[in-house]
Design a protein around this motif. Structure first.
Motif, mmCIF file in Angstrom:
data_model
loop_
_atom_site.group_PDB
_atom_site.id
_atom_site.type_symbol
_atom_site.label_atom_id
_atom_site.label_comp_id
_atom_site.label_asym_id
_atom_site.label_seq_id
_atom_site.Cartn_x
_atom_site.Cartn_y
_atom_site.Cartn_z
ATOM 1 N N PRO A 1 5.203 -8.183 -7.131
ATOM 2 C CA PRO A 1 4.714 -9.094 -6.091
ATOM 3 C C PRO A 1 5.397 -8.558 -4.750
ATOM 4 O O PRO A 1 6.556 -7.981 -4.765
ATOM 5 C CB PRO A 1 5.217 -10.418 -6.350
ATOM 6 C CG PRO A 1 5.138 -10.611 -8.034
ATOM 7 C CD PRO A 1 5.876 -9.174 -8.429
ATOM 8 N N VAL A 2 4.578 -8.184 -3.853
ATOM 9 C CA VAL A 2 5.112 -7.597 -2.583
ATOM 10 C C VAL A 2 4.466 -8.554 -1.383
ATOM 11 O O VAL A 2 3.346 -9.096 -1.293
ATOM 12 C CB VAL A 2 4.801 -6.323 -2.331
ATOM 13 C CG1 VAL A 2 3.279 -5.912 -2.317
ATOM 14 C CG2 VAL A 2 5.126 -5.587 -1.024
ATOM 15 N N LEU A 3 5.584 -8.705 -0.345
ATOM 16 C CA LEU A 3 5.183 -9.553 0.711
ATOM 17 C C LEU A 3 4.464 -8.720 1.854
ATOM 18 O O LEU A 3 5.273 -7.820 2.406
ATOM 19 C CB LEU A 3 6.321 -10.275 1.340
ATOM 20 C CG LEU A 3 6.085 -11.598 2.313
ATOM 21 C CD1 LEU A 3 5.324 -12.737 1.669
ATOM 22 C CD2 LEU A 3 7.455 -12.200 2.602
ATOM 23 N N HIS B 1 0.082 -9.653 -5.649
ATOM 24 C CA HIS B 1 0.257 -8.565 -6.770
ATOM 25 C C HIS B 1 -1.176 -8.696 -7.615
ATOM 26 O O HIS B 1 -1.614 -9.578 -8.116
ATOM 27 C CB HIS B 1 1.126 -9.590 -7.860
ATOM 28 C CG HIS B 1 1.782 -8.996 -9.026
ATOM 29 N ND1 HIS B 1 2.173 -9.615 -10.076
ATOM 30 C CD2 HIS B 1 1.656 -7.646 -9.120
ATOM 31 C CE1 HIS B 1 2.828 -8.601 -10.774
ATOM 32 N NE2 HIS B 1 2.364 -7.493 -10.429
ATOM 33 N N THR C 1 -0.099 -3.660 -8.251
ATOM 34 C CA THR C 1 1.395 -3.632 -7.896
ATOM 35 C C THR C 1 2.338 -3.662 -9.247
ATOM 36 O O THR C 1 1.992 -4.468 -9.820
ATOM 37 C CB THR C 1 1.383 -4.590 -6.796
ATOM 38 O OG1 THR C 1 0.896 -6.018 -7.314
ATOM 39 C CG2 THR C 1 0.720 -4.314 -5.400
ATOM 40 N N GLU D 1 -1.360 -2.770 3.869
ATOM 41 C CA GLU D 1 -1.320 -3.986 4.516
ATOM 42 C C GLU D 1 -1.993 -3.922 5.773
ATOM 43 O O GLU D 1 -2.544 -3.042 6.239
ATOM 44 C CB GLU D 1 0.202 -4.859 4.691
ATOM 45 C CG GLU D 1 1.139 -3.824 5.841
ATOM 46 C CD GLU D 1 2.402 -4.361 5.844
ATOM 47 O OE1 GLU D 1 2.643 -5.869 5.669
ATOM 48 O OE2 GLU D 1 3.419 -3.874 6.173
ATOM 49 N N ARG E 1 6.657 -4.077 4.570
ATOM 50 C CA ARG E 1 6.621 -3.577 3.168
ATOM 51 C C ARG E 1 5.632 -2.766 2.654
ATOM 52 O O ARG E 1 5.386 -2.157 1.558
ATOM 53 C CB ARG E 1 6.573 -4.755 2.066
ATOM 54 C CG ARG E 1 8.069 -5.715 2.381
ATOM 55 C CD ARG E 1 9.323 -4.843 2.129
ATOM 56 N NE ARG E 1 10.544 -5.516 2.282
ATOM 57 C CZ ARG E 1 11.123 -5.523 3.350
ATOM 58 N NH1 ARG E 1 10.692 -4.528 4.208
ATOM 59 N NH2 ARG E 1 12.231 -5.946 3.579
ATOM 60 N N ARG F 1 1.869 -13.725 6.654
ATOM 61 C CA ARG F 1 2.507 -12.939 5.479
ATOM 62 C C ARG F 1 2.175 -13.661 4.046
ATOM 63 O O ARG F 1 2.549 -14.843 3.989
ATOM 64 C CB ARG F 1 3.723 -12.344 5.465
ATOM 65 C CG ARG F 1 4.123 -11.867 6.950
ATOM 66 C CD ARG F 1 5.827 -11.501 6.802
ATOM 67 N NE ARG F 1 6.187 -10.345 5.850
ATOM 68 C CZ ARG F 1 7.379 -10.046 5.773
ATOM 69 N NH1 ARG F 1 8.376 -10.853 6.366
ATOM 70 N NH2 ARG F 1 7.849 -9.026 4.942
ATOM 71 N N SER F 2 1.672 -12.919 2.930
ATOM 72 C CA SER F 2 1.502 -13.514 1.728
ATOM 73 C C SER F 2 1.947 -12.564 0.502
ATOM 74 O O SER F 2 1.893 -11.293 0.848
ATOM 75 C CB SER F 2 -0.281 -13.816 1.720
ATOM 76 O OG SER F 2 -0.587 -14.570 2.553
ATOM 77 N N TRP F 3 2.187 -13.122 -0.547
ATOM 78 C CA TRP F 3 2.530 -12.338 -1.564
ATOM 79 C C TRP F 3 1.287 -11.924 -2.420
ATOM 80 O O TRP F 3 0.280 -12.524 -2.352
ATOM 81 C CB TRP F 3 3.362 -13.427 -2.712
ATOM 82 C CG TRP F 3 4.611 -13.486 -2.117
ATOM 83 C CD1 TRP F 3 5.163 -14.729 -1.718
ATOM 84 C CD2 TRP F 3 5.834 -12.815 -2.264
ATOM 85 N NE1 TRP F 3 6.559 -14.615 -1.424
ATOM 86 C CE2 TRP F 3 6.999 -13.558 -1.851
ATOM 87 C CE3 TRP F 3 6.309 -11.592 -2.673
ATOM 88 C CZ2 TRP F 3 8.029 -13.049 -1.613
ATOM 89 C CZ3 TRP F 3 7.498 -11.027 -2.639
ATOM 90 C CH2 TRP F 3 8.609 -11.644 -2.227
#
Length: 346
Positions: free
Chosen positions: A68-70, A24, A65, A192, A292, A20-22
């Protein structure tokens, strides 16, 4: 009122990358040599999620975005085809040792996707058929529609009902977002990576029963790249309730008859508005665990899998599975645990 319960979901799986990565931004960043064809002139056929001119138009810049979203992101070397195979094999494993029996054959295989596979030479539907050892000639692919999995369910249930020799259908969907595909459409959707699969059979067995599937389009809606985030949100908030209301009216189901809902991973405000405008404000929004982002074509299958394993639905309760896309496509179906019907028939 038509015959309500059409088929039964007897298996499902959800495959999310371990990493999982941030995120943005706007575009997916991962690049591989096999995906360079996506950046060549002429790759516009991958729209609405593919390439468009640089620098982006000003209204497209607003699709970054909001924060930031994971997100789950597949590692380099792991393709959408690989994710699909993991999800499909998990469903086969759920069937256990009886899988090799003559009565456990899969008659229909449908693969759904929105992104293009990074390896242009890899036909994912054909790979799934080969790797799983299936002999069925009924292999389909549905693409470029965030509701394609619900449409695959509609197609599969129709085939199972109309063709006496067909017993089971496996539906698989997967997505991996690579450059120059666009992950973010602002509040409208952030995508994602991941895959999901379901196995459906003729109605009557144990599992989750699927009802009629209703689908609506907005033929005159602009491409997401020719629109704005507020306009997309308005369109989505209009089309999803329209599909839900048409389903309930056609099946003679009152909003109060529904006890739960499986909604897409979209903005919570949008989801609440959709339920309110469809007369379903009494239903509680269900969290998606660690997810997310939206899984595009795999979203509906993932939501169905999560619902099957959440343990929130009681026997005899009826619920709703719905989805909506960026260009006005929306679809939904009724569902319920099937054990209740089996007990009533004893």
């Amino acid at each position: 009122m038509s015959e309500l319960w059409r088929c039964t979901v007897t298996g499902s799986s959800l495959c999310l990358p371990h990493t999982r990565s941030w995120f943005h931004g706007l575009r997916a960043q991962q690049r591989t040599p096999s995906s360079l064809y996506l950046t060549e002139p002429g790759s516009e056929y991958n729209l609405p999620f593919g390439r468009w001119g640089d620098p982006p138009f000003p209204h497209v810049e607003a699709m970054y975005t909001p924060a930031p979203v994971l997100l789950h992101m597949a590692e380099p070397g792991v393709s959408a085809s690989d994710l699909a195979l993991v999800a499909a094999r998990a469903v086969v494993a759920e069937l256990g040792k009886t899988w090799h029996g003559k009565n456990r054959t899969i008659d229909i295989l449908i693969y759904c996707h929105s992104t293009s596979n990074e390896d242009i030479a890899d036909a994912i539907g054909g790979r799934l058929q080969y790797e799983l050892g299936l002999t069925t000639p009924l292999v389909f692919c549905l693409s470029q529609n965030l509701c394609s999995a619900l449409m695959a369910l509609r197609l599969a249930t129709a085939l199972l009902q109309e063709e006496p020799g067909l017993q089971r259908a496996l539906i698989v969907a997967s997505e991996k977002w690579i450059h120059p595909f666009v992950r973010s459409f602002g509040q409208a959707a952030v995508f994602e990576d991941g895959a999901a699969a379901v196995l459906i059979e003729r109605a009557g067995g144990q599992g989750w029963q699927l009802g009629e599937i209703h689908h609506v389009n907005a033929p005159d809606a602009p491409s997401p790249f020719d629109s704005t985030v507020p306009a997309m949100l308005r369109l989505m908030s209009e089309q999803a309730p329209r599909a839900i209301r048409s389903l309930l009216e056609a099946e003679g189901v009152a909003p109060a008859d529904l006890a739960f809902v499986a909604q897409p991973t979209l903005d919570a405000t949008l989801c609440a508005q959709v339920l309110r405008d469809a007369g379903l404000e009494h239903l509680r929004l269900r969290p998606h665990g660690e997810r997310r982002g939206h899984l595009a074509s795999a979203e509906a299958l993932a939501n169905l899998h999560e619902l099957r394993h959440a343990g929130t639905a009681q026997r005899g309760q009826m619920g709703l599975l719905w989805g909506v896309g960026l260009q006005g496509e929306a679809a939904c179906c009724l569902l319920r645990p099937a054990q209740a019907e089996m007990e009533e028939q004893r």
